[in-house]
Design a protein around this motif. Structure first.
Motif, PDB file in Angstrom:
ATOM      1  N   LEU A  69      11.502  66.080 -10.376  1.00 27.36           N
ATOM      2  CA  LEU A  69      10.521  65.941 -11.177  1.00 27.36           C
ATOM      3  C   LEU A  69       9.711  66.113 -11.513  1.00 27.36           C
ATOM      4  O   LEU A  69       9.713  65.531 -13.604  1.00 27.36           O
ATOM      5  N   ILE A  70       9.921  67.962 -11.386  1.00 29.53           N
ATOM      6  CA  ILE A  70       9.470  68.365 -12.766  1.00 29.53           C
ATOM      7  C   ILE A  70      10.576  69.134 -13.537  1.00 29.53           C
ATOM      8  O   ILE A  70       9.999  68.731 -14.983  1.00 29.53           O
ATOM      9  N   ALA A  71      11.738  68.914 -13.771  1.00 29.71           N
ATOM     10  CA  ALA A  71      12.985  69.251 -15.211  1.00 29.71           C
ATOM     11  C   ALA A  71      12.833  68.211 -16.164  1.00 29.71           C
ATOM     12  O   ALA A  71      12.436  68.961 -17.209  1.00 29.71           O
ATOM     13  N   ARG A  76      10.937  67.649 -22.040  1.00 34.34           N
ATOM     14  CA  ARG A  76      10.503  67.644 -23.199  1.00 34.34           C
ATOM     15  C   ARG A  76       9.386  68.499 -24.093  1.00 34.34           C
ATOM     16  O   ARG A  76       9.657  68.344 -24.863  1.00 34.34           O
ATOM     17  N   LEU A  77       9.229  69.510 -23.591  1.00 31.30           N
ATOM     18  CA  LEU A  77       8.272  70.523 -23.958  1.00 31.30           C
ATOM     19  C   LEU A  77       8.721  71.297 -25.401  1.00 31.30           C
ATOM     20  O   LEU A  77       8.848  71.397 -26.236  1.00 31.30           O
ATOM     21  N   PHE A  78      10.611  71.464 -24.445  1.00 30.89           N
ATOM     22  CA  PHE A  78      11.689  72.021 -25.059  1.00 30.89           C
ATOM     23  C   PHE A  78      12.295  71.340 -26.758  1.00 30.89           C
ATOM     24  O   PHE A  78      13.290  71.508 -27.506  1.00 30.89           O
TER      25      PHE A  78
END
Length: 79
Positions: A69-71, A76-78
């Motif tokens: 769920l978090i990955a 997307r931030l990178f």
């Protein structure tokens, strides 16, 4: 290969390390081993104590779900 290596090292080091840290609760020991040492650590936790093995399985499963769920959000931030 790195996952296998992590599991083997975690299975070997977990019990002495948790003993040295003074952690005696089987639930905490199992959860920590499952999160850190994956399937091999979980198998070792079952050998040490059945409660530790059960919580290792829970920890491993929750780690997998939260990572899935978090990955993508972090990726997307990178990008």
């Amino acid at each position: 290969m790195l996952v296998l290596l992590t599991g083997i090292i975690g299975a070997v080091v977990a019990t002495p390390l948790l003993n040295a840290l003074g952690i005696r609760d089987w639930r905490a020991r199992g959860f920590a081993t499952g999160v850190a040492a994956h399937g091999i650590g979980t198998a070792r936790a079952f050998q040490v104590h059945e409660t530790a093995g059960a919580f290792a399985g829970i920890g491993m499963g929750l780690n997998a779900v939260l990572t899935a769920l978090i990955a993508p959000a972090i990726l997307r931030l990178f990008l």
